[in-house]
Design an enzyme around this catalytic site. Structure first.
Site, PDB file in Angstrom:
ATOM      1  N   VAL A   1       0.833  -1.198   0.000  1.00  0.00           N
ATOM      2  CA  VAL A   1       0.000   0.000   0.000  1.00  0.00           C
ATOM      3  C   VAL A   1       0.867   1.246   0.000  1.00  0.00           C
ATOM      4  CG1 VAL A   1      -1.791   1.246   1.277  1.00  0.00           C
ATOM      5  CG2 VAL A   1      -1.737  -1.244   1.349  1.00  0.00           C
ATOM      6  N   CYS A   2       0.466   2.238  -0.788  1.00  0.00           N
ATOM      7  CA  CYS A   2       1.066   3.572  -0.722  1.00  0.00           C
ATOM      8  C   CYS A   2      -0.096   4.571  -0.807  1.00  0.00           C
ATOM      9  CB  CYS A   2       2.088   3.776  -1.835  1.00  0.00           C
ATOM     10  SG  CYS A   2       1.383   3.843  -3.481  1.00  0.00           S
ATOM     11  N   GLN A   3       0.170   5.801  -1.126  1.00  0.00           N
ATOM     12  CA  GLN A   3      -0.898   6.794  -1.166  1.00  0.00           C
ATOM     13  C   GLN A   3      -1.808   6.606  -2.377  1.00  0.00           C
ATOM     14  OE1 GLN A   3      -1.528   8.890   1.369  1.00  0.00           O
ATOM     15  NE2 GLN A   3      -3.394   9.498   0.303  1.00  0.00           N
TER      16      GLN A   3
ATOM     17  N   ILE B   1      -4.062   3.982  -0.615  1.00  0.00           N
ATOM     18  CA  ILE B   1      -4.886   4.254   0.559  1.00  0.00           C
ATOM     19  C   ILE B   1      -5.966   5.290   0.246  1.00  0.00           C
ATOM     20  CG2 ILE B   1      -3.507   6.061   1.628  1.00  0.00           C
ATOM     21  CD1 ILE B   1      -4.112   3.985   4.211  1.00  0.00           C
TER      22      ILE B   1
END
Length: 133
Positions: A92-94, A121
């Site tokens: 997961v990242c932004q 996210i």
């Protein structure tokens, strides 16, 4: 036939723009999962959620039970994840761009079931799914 010859430039432009629209769908960008697929994998258990954002972004909100290793530190810290090689790993990242890079690194290290959360996210929060701080 005369119409086609007279408007060949317009037909060429239409074909070119159509191809440009299809190109992103045809390119392979690594393994991705949607938020629905991610929640299903997480609920089945045996899944590691790896957050590759920086520590301050992670502290502001992350998925439940996520492990934080910033992308820049991943090559040095990948050994910490060796026990998860047989499990699903959701990265997961932004927005999903950095996590795709991390999935590529994990795949090179032998993680066959590493997936990037499509949309990151931001997509997770848009769906109203839970995060913790």
């Amino acid at each position: 036939m005369k119409f086609l010859i007279d408007n060949i430039f317009l037909f060429g432009l239409a074909i070119l723009s159509g191809g440009a629209l299809l190109l992103p769908m045809l390119q392979k960008r690594g393994n991705k999962v949607t938020t629905l697929q991610a929640t299903q994998l997480i609920n089945q258990g045996k899944t590691l959620v790896l957050d590759v954002r920086e520590g301050n972004a992670f502290a502001a909100g992350h998925l439940i039970d996520a492990k934080n290793i910033p992308l820049k530190d991943l090559p040095q810290r990948i050994a910490e994840l060796d026990k998860f090689k047989a499990k699903n790993v959701i990265v997961v990242c932004q927005t999903g761009i950095q996590s795709s890079k991390a999935v590529t690194q994990l795949a090179k290290a032998g993680f066959a079931q590493a997936y990037s959360l499509d949309g990151g996210i931001a997509a997770w929060q848009t769906q109203g799914l839970p995060i913790v701080k």
